[in-house]
Design a protein around this motif. Structure first.
Motif, PDB file in Angstrom:
ATOM      1  N   LEU A 137     -11.475 -22.443  -3.997  1.00  0.00           N
ATOM      2  CA  LEU A 137     -10.795 -23.606  -3.387  1.00  0.00           C
ATOM      3  C   LEU A 137     -11.774 -24.677  -2.908  1.00  0.00           C
ATOM      4  O   LEU A 137     -11.469 -25.442  -2.004  1.00  0.00           O
ATOM      5  CB  LEU A 137      -9.920 -23.136  -2.219  1.00  0.00           C
ATOM      6  CG  LEU A 137      -8.644 -22.387  -2.617  1.00  0.00           C
ATOM      7  CD1 LEU A 137      -8.044 -21.650  -1.436  1.00  0.00           C
ATOM      8  CD2 LEU A 137      -7.607 -23.340  -3.221  1.00  0.00           C
ATOM      9  N   LYS A 141      -9.643 -29.398  -2.772  1.00  0.00           N
ATOM     10  CA  LYS A 141      -8.442 -29.340  -3.616  1.00  0.00           C
ATOM     11  C   LYS A 141      -7.214 -28.924  -2.806  1.00  0.00           C
ATOM     12  O   LYS A 141      -7.306 -28.068  -1.944  1.00  0.00           O
ATOM     13  CB  LYS A 141      -8.655 -28.351  -4.760  1.00  0.00           C
ATOM     14  CG  LYS A 141      -9.741 -28.765  -5.750  1.00  0.00           C
ATOM     15  CD  LYS A 141      -9.806 -27.833  -6.950  1.00  0.00           C
ATOM     16  CE  LYS A 141     -10.322 -26.464  -6.581  1.00  0.00           C
ATOM     17  NZ  LYS A 141     -10.586 -25.628  -7.771  1.00  0.00           N
ATOM     18  N   LYS A 142      -6.099 -29.556  -3.139  1.00  0.00           N
ATOM     19  CA  LYS A 142      -4.828 -29.203  -2.494  1.00  0.00           C
ATOM     20  C   LYS A 142      -4.331 -27.860  -3.025  1.00  0.00           C
ATOM     21  O   LYS A 142      -3.824 -27.020  -2.278  1.00  0.00           O
ATOM     22  CB  LYS A 142      -3.806 -30.305  -2.781  1.00  0.00           C
ATOM     23  CG  LYS A 142      -2.528 -30.200  -1.988  1.00  0.00           C
ATOM     24  CD  LYS A 142      -1.629 -31.409  -2.259  1.00  0.00           C
ATOM     25  CE  LYS A 142      -0.338 -31.283  -1.466  1.00  0.00           C
ATOM     26  NZ  LYS A 142       0.600 -32.386  -1.796  1.00  0.00           N
ATOM     27  N   PHE A 143      -4.479 -27.672  -4.344  1.00  0.00           N
ATOM     28  CA  PHE A 143      -4.107 -26.421  -5.008  1.00  0.00           C
ATOM     29  C   PHE A 143      -5.310 -25.937  -5.807  1.00  0.00           C
ATOM     30  O   PHE A 143      -6.327 -26.621  -5.883  1.00  0.00           O
ATOM     31  CB  PHE A 143      -2.889 -26.645  -5.921  1.00  0.00           C
ATOM     32  CG  PHE A 143      -1.665 -27.110  -5.184  1.00  0.00           C
ATOM     33  CD1 PHE A 143      -0.916 -26.231  -4.420  1.00  0.00           C
ATOM     34  CD2 PHE A 143      -1.267 -28.437  -5.230  1.00  0.00           C
ATOM     35  CE1 PHE A 143       0.200 -26.649  -3.721  1.00  0.00           C
ATOM     36  CE2 PHE A 143      -0.150 -28.875  -4.538  1.00  0.00           C
ATOM     37  CZ  PHE A 143       0.580 -27.974  -3.770  1.00  0.00           C
ATOM     38  N   PHE A 144      -5.188 -24.780  -6.419  1.00  0.00           N
ATOM     39  CA  PHE A 144      -6.330 -24.227  -7.143  1.00  0.00           C
ATOM     40  C   PHE A 144      -6.787 -25.137  -8.280  1.00  0.00           C
ATOM     41  O   PHE A 144      -7.967 -25.192  -8.598  1.00  0.00           O
ATOM     42  CB  PHE A 144      -5.994 -22.829  -7.680  1.00  0.00           C
ATOM     43  CG  PHE A 144      -6.063 -21.764  -6.614  1.00  0.00           C
ATOM     44  CD1 PHE A 144      -7.265 -21.160  -6.290  1.00  0.00           C
ATOM     45  CD2 PHE A 144      -4.924 -21.371  -5.932  1.00  0.00           C
ATOM     46  CE1 PHE A 144      -7.340 -20.187  -5.303  1.00  0.00           C
ATOM     47  CE2 PHE A 144      -4.982 -20.397  -4.943  1.00  0.00           C
ATOM     48  CZ  PHE A 144      -6.195 -19.807  -4.629  1.00  0.00           C
ATOM     49  N   ILE A 149       0.440 -28.018  -8.425  1.00  0.00           N
ATOM     50  CA  ILE A 149       0.543 -26.558  -8.465  1.00  0.00           C
ATOM     51  C   ILE A 149       0.420 -26.083  -9.908  1.00  0.00           C
ATOM     52  O   ILE A 149       0.908 -26.742 -10.828  1.00  0.00           O
ATOM     53  CB  ILE A 149       1.885 -26.112  -7.840  1.00  0.00           C
ATOM     54  CG1 ILE A 149       1.939 -24.585  -7.689  1.00  0.00           C
ATOM     55  CG2 ILE A 149       3.065 -26.610  -8.633  1.00  0.00           C
ATOM     56  CD1 ILE A 149       3.142 -24.098  -6.907  1.00  0.00           C
ATOM     57  N   ASP A 153      -1.983 -20.750  -8.615  1.00  0.00           N
ATOM     58  CA  ASP A 153      -1.291 -20.713  -7.323  1.00  0.00           C
ATOM     59  C   ASP A 153      -0.199 -19.638  -7.321  1.00  0.00           C
ATOM     60  O   ASP A 153      -0.035 -18.910  -6.338  1.00  0.00           O
ATOM     61  CB  ASP A 153      -0.669 -22.080  -7.014  1.00  0.00           C
ATOM     62  CG  ASP A 153      -1.707 -23.188  -6.997  1.00  0.00           C
ATOM     63  OD1 ASP A 153      -2.461 -23.266  -6.031  1.00  0.00           O
ATOM     64  OD2 ASP A 153      -1.767 -23.953  -7.988  1.00  0.00           O
ATOM     65  N   ARG A 182      -9.773 -23.247   4.179  1.00  0.00           N
ATOM     66  CA  ARG A 182      -9.307 -23.729   2.862  1.00  0.00           C
ATOM     67  C   ARG A 182      -8.117 -22.908   2.382  1.00  0.00           C
ATOM     68  O   ARG A 182      -7.146 -23.464   1.856  1.00  0.00           O
ATOM     69  CB  ARG A 182     -10.440 -23.645   1.838  1.00  0.00           C
ATOM     70  CG  ARG A 182     -11.554 -24.653   2.068  1.00  0.00           C
ATOM     71  CD  ARG A 182     -12.665 -24.441   1.056  1.00  0.00           C
ATOM     72  NE  ARG A 182     -13.798 -25.310   1.317  1.00  0.00           N
ATOM     73  CZ  ARG A 182     -15.069 -24.949   1.128  1.00  0.00           C
ATOM     74  NH1 ARG A 182     -15.354 -23.743   0.661  1.00  0.00           N
ATOM     75  NH2 ARG A 182     -16.052 -25.793   1.388  1.00  0.00           N
ATOM     76  N   SER A 185      -5.103 -23.933   4.434  1.00  0.00           N
ATOM     77  CA  SER A 185      -4.572 -25.223   3.995  1.00  0.00           C
ATOM     78  C   SER A 185      -3.786 -25.064   2.694  1.00  0.00           C
ATOM     79  O   SER A 185      -2.699 -25.626   2.529  1.00  0.00           O
ATOM     80  CB  SER A 185      -5.729 -26.207   3.804  1.00  0.00           C
ATOM     81  OG  SER A 185      -5.253 -27.435   3.330  1.00  0.00           O
ATOM     82  N   TRP A 186      -4.342 -24.261   1.775  1.00  0.00           N
ATOM     83  CA  TRP A 186      -3.638 -24.010   0.506  1.00  0.00           C
ATOM     84  C   TRP A 186      -2.286 -23.335   0.760  1.00  0.00           C
ATOM     85  O   TRP A 186      -1.275 -23.710   0.142  1.00  0.00           O
ATOM     86  CB  TRP A 186      -4.496 -23.130  -0.415  1.00  0.00           C
ATOM     87  CG  TRP A 186      -3.691 -22.568  -1.541  1.00  0.00           C
ATOM     88  CD1 TRP A 186      -3.251 -23.255  -2.648  1.00  0.00           C
ATOM     89  CD2 TRP A 186      -3.163 -21.242  -1.658  1.00  0.00           C
ATOM     90  NE1 TRP A 186      -2.486 -22.421  -3.445  1.00  0.00           N
ATOM     91  CE2 TRP A 186      -2.423 -21.180  -2.859  1.00  0.00           C
ATOM     92  CE3 TRP A 186      -3.259 -20.096  -0.871  1.00  0.00           C
ATOM     93  CZ2 TRP A 186      -1.776 -20.022  -3.285  1.00  0.00           C
ATOM     94  CZ3 TRP A 186      -2.616 -18.936  -1.289  1.00  0.00           C
ATOM     95  CH2 TRP A 186      -1.879 -18.922  -2.486  1.00  0.00           C
ATOM     96  N   ASN A 189       0.180 -25.910   1.875  1.00  0.00           N
ATOM     97  CA  ASN A 189       0.562 -26.779   0.748  1.00  0.00           C
ATOM     98  C   ASN A 189       1.503 -26.046  -0.208  1.00  0.00           C
ATOM     99  O   ASN A 189       2.509 -26.606  -0.663  1.00  0.00           O
ATOM    100  CB  ASN A 189      -0.687 -27.243  -0.016  1.00  0.00           C
ATOM    101  CG  ASN A 189      -1.556 -28.186   0.804  1.00  0.00           C
ATOM    102  OD1 ASN A 189      -1.052 -28.910   1.658  1.00  0.00           O
ATOM    103  ND2 ASN A 189      -2.845 -28.174   0.553  1.00  0.00           N
ATOM    104  N   PHE A 190       1.156 -24.812  -0.513  1.00  0.00           N
ATOM    105  CA  PHE A 190       1.937 -24.015  -1.466  1.00  0.00           C
ATOM    106  C   PHE A 190       3.361 -23.805  -0.949  1.00  0.00           C
ATOM    107  O   PHE A 190       4.336 -24.030  -1.668  1.00  0.00           O
ATOM    108  CB  PHE A 190       1.233 -22.665  -1.682  1.00  0.00           C
ATOM    109  CG  PHE A 190       1.941 -21.738  -2.631  1.00  0.00           C
ATOM    110  CD1 PHE A 190       1.940 -21.980  -3.997  1.00  0.00           C
ATOM    111  CD2 PHE A 190       2.603 -20.604  -2.162  1.00  0.00           C
ATOM    112  CE1 PHE A 190       2.592 -21.119  -4.882  1.00  0.00           C
ATOM    113  CE2 PHE A 190       3.254 -19.735  -3.032  1.00  0.00           C
ATOM    114  CZ  PHE A 190       3.245 -19.998  -4.396  1.00  0.00           C
TER     115      PHE A 190
END
Length: 223
Positions: A137, A141-144, A149, A153, A182, A185-186, A189-190
């Motif tokens: 991560l 990055k917001k997602f992997f 997404i 993820d 991180r 945070s992911w 977001n997920f």
């Protein structure tokens, strides 16, 4: 029109991977909830090797194992792609999916043990979370895969939702948000994506379901 049927269970993280993939791509499907202690003849017919969910049946043809199913879905329905088009980025994504699949056993190991064996499971969990934090991560990055997404993820979803439930059942915390900012945070977001949020098993229901099972397992070990 293609007929799509998914055999799953209400608590399996692997079944939810497929549910989310189908919904992210807007694919209508019939969902058959399996009672896993009393598996249906159809499930046993479609997955005679592992006898497990999920199984996707597309126009009468069964596909087993969630990661294989996800790749199949992505190839058959190319809209809203779940894997990168670039060959290198795709290879990296497949590496992390394999990594997540290889760590899935940690859920059961943590749930079914106590004492030294459980401490070993905790150590392995922390090592996995550290790898996610320090290697998977990086780069804000917001997602992997970046801002959208993707399949990675979905593969790590057991960390986002199921780990907290098993922590509650076991009465022991592994994931401390401040140690893995991180990953934390992911997770936020997920779980904020509507399709994910609206299709998660109820945490209280799962805890109530899992607690007696854990007690029974530990009691049988001590006898």
């Amino acid at each position: 029109m293609a007929v799509v049927t998914l055999f799953g269970s209400w608590f399996s993280p692997y079944a939810y991977r497929v549910i989310w993939a189908l919904k992210l791509k807007g694919i209508p499907y019939e969902y058959i909830l399996e009672d896993l202690p009393n598996k249906s003849p159809l499930l046993l017919q479609y997955n005679p090797i592992h006898k497990k969910v999920p199984v996707l049946v597309h126009d009468g043809k069964p596909i087993c194992e969630s990661s294989v199913i996800l790749q199949y879905i992505d190839e058959i329905w190319p809209q809203n792609p779940l894997l990168p088009a670039d060959p290198y980025d795709r290879a990296v994504a497949l590496f992390w999916i394999k990594f997540a699949d290889d760590k899935g056993y940690l859920m059961l190991k943590f749930y079914q043990t106590d004492g030294e064996e459980q401490q070993e499971a905790v150590k392995e969990w922390l090592e996995m979370l550290e790898v996610m934090e320090e290697h998977a991560l990086i780069g804000g990055k917001k997602f992997f895969g970046g801002d959208e997404i993707n399949m990675v993820d979905l593969a790590f979803s057991f960390v986002a939702h199921w780990l907290g439930i098993v922590e509650d059942v076991v009465g022991l915390e592994i994931f401390e948000p401040h140690k893995f900012p991180r990953v934390n945070s992911w997770i936020q977001n997920f779980k904020s994506i509507p399709i994910i949020k609206e299709n998660l098993p109820d945490a209280d229901k799962m805890s109530a379901f899992l607690k007696p099972g854990r007690e029974k397992i530990l009691a049988s070990k001590s006898n």
